[in-house]
Design an enzyme around this catalytic site. Structure first.
Site, PDB file in Angstrom:
ATOM      1  N   PRO A  30     -17.820  16.492   8.399  1.00 28.35           N
ATOM      2  CA  PRO A  30     -17.375  15.206   7.546  1.00 28.35           C
ATOM      3  C   PRO A  30     -17.473  14.111   8.525  1.00 28.35           C
ATOM      4  O   PRO A  30     -16.376  13.423   8.779  1.00 28.35           O
ATOM      5  CB  PRO A  30     -16.009  15.784   7.110  1.00 28.35           C
ATOM      6  CG  PRO A  30     -15.547  16.611   8.140  1.00 28.35           C
ATOM      7  CD  PRO A  30     -16.789  17.374   8.700  1.00 28.35           C
ATOM      8  N   CYS A  31     -18.413  13.488   8.516  1.00 30.73           N
ATOM      9  CA  CYS A  31     -18.549  12.224   9.451  1.00 30.73           C
ATOM     10  C   CYS A  31     -17.968  11.273   8.800  1.00 30.73           C
ATOM     11  O   CYS A  31     -17.591  10.191   9.354  1.00 30.73           O
ATOM     12  CB  CYS A  31     -20.041  12.060   9.760  1.00 30.73           C
ATOM     13  SG  CYS A  31     -21.139  11.925   8.401  1.00 30.73           S
TER      14      CYS A  31
END
Length: 173
Positions: free
Chosen positions: A139-140
Protein backbone atom coordinates in the site's frame (compact mmCIF):
# COMPACT_ATOMS: atom_id res chain seq x y z
CA UNK A 1 13.37 -19.32 -13.89
CA UNK A 2 10.67 -17.77 -16.04
CA UNK A 3 7.09 -18.84 -15.52
CA UNK A 4 5.42 -20.73 -18.35
CA UNK A 5 2.05 -19.04 -17.74
CA UNK A 6 0.57 -16.30 -15.58
CA UNK A 7 -3.11 -15.84 -14.85
CA UNK A 8 -4.22 -12.39 -15.98
CA UNK A 9 -7.47 -10.80 -14.88
CA UNK A 10 -9.29 -7.47 -15.07
CA UNK A 11 -11.74 -5.78 -12.78
CA UNK A 12 -13.93 -3.09 -14.30
CA UNK A 13 -14.88 -0.72 -11.52
CA UNK A 14 -16.33 2.75 -11.37
CA UNK A 15 -12.81 4.03 -10.69
CA UNK A 16 -11.63 2.39 -13.91
CA UNK A 17 -10.06 -0.89 -14.92
CA UNK A 18 -7.66 -2.81 -12.71
CA UNK A 19 -5.33 -5.29 -14.44
CA UNK A 20 -3.68 -8.05 -12.42
CA UNK A 21 -1.36 -10.98 -13.04
CA UNK A 22 -0.72 -13.90 -10.72
CA UNK A 23 2.09 -16.40 -11.12
CA UNK A 24 2.05 -19.72 -9.26
CA UNK A 25 3.92 -17.90 -6.42
CA UNK A 26 1.47 -15.00 -6.14
CA UNK A 27 0.48 -11.59 -7.50
CA UNK A 28 3.32 -10.31 -9.63
CA UNK A 29 1.76 -7.28 -11.33
CA UNK A 30 -1.14 -4.94 -10.68
CA UNK A 31 -2.07 -1.88 -12.65
CA UNK A 32 -4.45 0.65 -11.16
CA UNK A 33 -7.03 2.57 -13.22
CA UNK A 34 -4.90 5.50 -14.36
CA UNK A 35 -2.71 3.10 -16.32
CA UNK A 36 -3.68 1.63 -19.66
CA UNK A 37 -3.72 -1.96 -20.79
CA UNK A 38 -0.54 -1.17 -22.71
CA UNK A 39 1.13 0.04 -19.49
CA UNK A 40 0.08 -3.21 -17.85
CA UNK A 41 1.49 -5.26 -20.73
CA UNK A 42 4.85 -3.51 -20.31
CA UNK A 43 4.79 -4.14 -16.55
CA UNK A 44 3.88 -7.78 -17.09
CA UNK A 45 6.74 -8.19 -19.56
CA UNK A 46 9.17 -6.93 -16.91
CA UNK A 47 7.67 -8.98 -14.09
CA UNK A 48 7.06 -12.27 -15.94
CA UNK A 49 9.19 -12.26 -19.10
CA UNK A 50 8.38 -14.93 -21.64
CA UNK A 51 5.37 -16.13 -19.65
CA UNK A 52 2.20 -16.81 -21.56
CA UNK A 53 -0.72 -14.77 -20.17
CA UNK A 54 -3.85 -16.83 -19.57
CA UNK A 55 -7.00 -14.75 -19.13
CA UNK A 56 -9.10 -15.80 -16.14
CA UNK A 57 -11.90 -14.27 -14.10
CA UNK A 58 -10.59 -12.37 -11.06
CA UNK A 59 -12.55 -14.74 -8.81
CA UNK A 60 -10.28 -17.55 -10.00
CA UNK A 61 -7.27 -15.98 -8.27
CA UNK A 62 -6.63 -15.16 -4.63
CA UNK A 63 -5.50 -11.62 -5.45
CA UNK A 64 -8.54 -10.98 -7.66
CA UNK A 65 -10.97 -12.22 -5.00
CA UNK A 66 -9.29 -10.08 -2.35
CA UNK A 67 -9.26 -6.93 -4.49
CA UNK A 68 -12.94 -7.36 -5.37
CA UNK A 69 -13.80 -7.65 -1.65
CA UNK A 70 -11.54 -4.68 -0.75
CA UNK A 71 -13.14 -2.47 -3.42
CA UNK A 72 -16.57 -3.46 -2.08
CA UNK A 73 -15.55 -2.43 1.45
CA UNK A 74 -15.82 -6.02 2.68
CA UNK A 75 -12.11 -6.44 3.42
CA UNK A 76 -9.47 -4.28 5.12
CA UNK A 77 -6.38 -6.30 4.28
CA UNK A 78 -4.90 -7.37 0.99
CA UNK A 79 -2.61 -10.20 1.98
CA UNK A 80 -2.60 -12.49 -1.02
CA UNK A 81 0.78 -14.10 -1.68
CA UNK A 82 3.10 -11.84 -3.67
CA UNK A 83 5.66 -12.87 -6.24
CA UNK A 84 8.50 -10.41 -5.62
CA UNK A 85 11.01 -12.27 -7.77
CA UNK A 86 13.31 -10.24 -10.03
CA UNK A 87 13.48 -7.40 -7.46
CA UNK A 88 16.54 -6.27 -5.50
CA UNK A 89 17.02 -7.12 -1.84
CA UNK A 90 16.51 -3.46 -0.87
CA UNK A 91 13.32 -3.25 -2.94
CA UNK A 92 11.90 -6.38 -1.33
CA UNK A 93 12.79 -5.09 2.17
CA UNK A 94 11.02 -1.78 1.47
CA UNK A 95 7.99 -3.50 0.00
CA UNK A 96 7.69 -5.84 2.97
CA UNK A 97 7.94 -2.90 5.40
CA UNK A 98 5.25 -0.98 3.52
CA UNK A 99 3.03 -4.07 3.35
CA UNK A 100 3.06 -4.09 7.17
CA UNK A 101 1.48 -0.62 7.46
CA UNK A 102 -1.96 -1.28 8.92
CA UNK A 103 -5.17 -0.24 7.16
CA UNK A 104 -5.97 3.38 8.03
CA UNK A 105 -2.43 4.25 9.14
CA UNK A 106 0.45 5.98 7.38
CA UNK A 107 4.24 6.16 7.58
CA UNK A 108 6.78 8.51 6.06
CA UNK A 109 9.40 7.61 3.48
CA UNK A 110 12.02 8.37 6.13
CA UNK A 111 10.40 6.05 8.68
CA UNK A 112 10.40 3.21 6.14
CA UNK A 113 14.07 3.92 5.33
CA UNK A 114 14.94 3.69 9.04
CA UNK A 115 12.87 0.51 9.41
CA UNK A 116 14.88 -1.25 6.68
CA UNK A 117 18.19 -0.11 8.17
CA UNK A 118 18.95 2.65 5.65
CA UNK A 119 18.14 5.87 7.55
CA UNK A 120 19.41 8.18 4.81
CA UNK A 121 17.52 6.47 2.00
CA UNK A 122 14.11 8.19 2.07
CA UNK A 123 14.42 9.15 -1.61
CA UNK A 124 15.41 5.59 -2.53
CA UNK A 125 12.30 4.37 -0.70
CA UNK A 126 10.31 6.84 -2.80
CA UNK A 127 11.78 5.35 -5.98
CA UNK A 128 10.87 1.85 -4.86
CA UNK A 129 7.30 3.01 -4.24
CA UNK A 130 7.23 4.77 -7.62
CA UNK A 131 8.03 1.43 -9.29
CA UNK A 132 5.83 -0.68 -6.99
CA UNK A 133 4.54 -3.49 -9.25
CA UNK A 134 1.72 -4.46 -6.86
CA UNK A 135 0.12 -1.26 -5.51
CA UNK A 136 -2.69 -1.62 -2.97
CA UNK A 137 -1.28 -5.03 -1.96
CA UNK A 138 1.90 -3.13 -1.06
CA UNK A 139 0.00 0.00 0.00
CA UNK A 140 2.28 2.76 -1.25
CA UNK A 141 -0.66 5.17 -0.86
CA UNK A 142 -0.02 4.92 2.91
CA UNK A 143 3.49 6.42 2.58
CA UNK A 144 3.76 10.18 3.02
CA UNK A 145 6.41 12.86 2.76
CA UNK A 146 8.52 13.78 5.78
CA UNK A 147 6.13 16.52 6.83
CA UNK A 148 3.09 14.29 6.42
CA UNK A 149 2.25 15.76 3.02
CA UNK A 150 0.78 13.73 0.18
CA UNK A 151 3.38 13.15 -2.50
CA UNK A 152 4.54 10.67 -5.08
CA UNK A 153 1.63 8.44 -6.07
CA UNK A 154 1.56 6.99 -9.59
CA UNK A 155 -2.24 7.15 -9.74
CA UNK A 156 -2.21 10.83 -8.81
CA UNK A 157 -2.61 12.63 -5.52
CA UNK A 158 -6.45 12.79 -5.73
CA UNK A 159 -6.54 8.97 -5.85
CA UNK A 160 -4.05 8.74 -2.97
CA UNK A 161 -6.20 11.12 -0.93
CA UNK A 162 -9.37 9.16 -1.77
CA UNK A 163 -7.77 5.86 -0.74
CA UNK A 164 -6.56 7.33 2.56
CA UNK A 165 -9.97 8.89 3.28
CA UNK A 166 -11.69 5.59 2.50
CA UNK A 167 -9.41 3.83 4.95
CA UNK A 168 -10.07 6.42 7.63
CA UNK A 169 -13.82 6.01 7.55
CA UNK A 170 -14.91 7.74 4.37
CA UNK A 171 -16.24 5.85 1.39
CA UNK A 172 -14.28 5.44 -1.82
CA UNK A 173 -17.19 3.87 -3.61
Amino acid sequence: MAEKTVNVWTIDHRLGTFFGAESPRGLCALSIPVHSGRDFALLLDRRAPRAEPVTVAPEQTESGRQLLAWLAGERKTLDAPLDLGRLTEFTVAVMRAVAEIPFGQTRTYGAIARQVGRPGAARAVGQVMHRNPVPLFVPCHRVLGGNGALCGFGAGLPMKQALLEMEQGGRLL
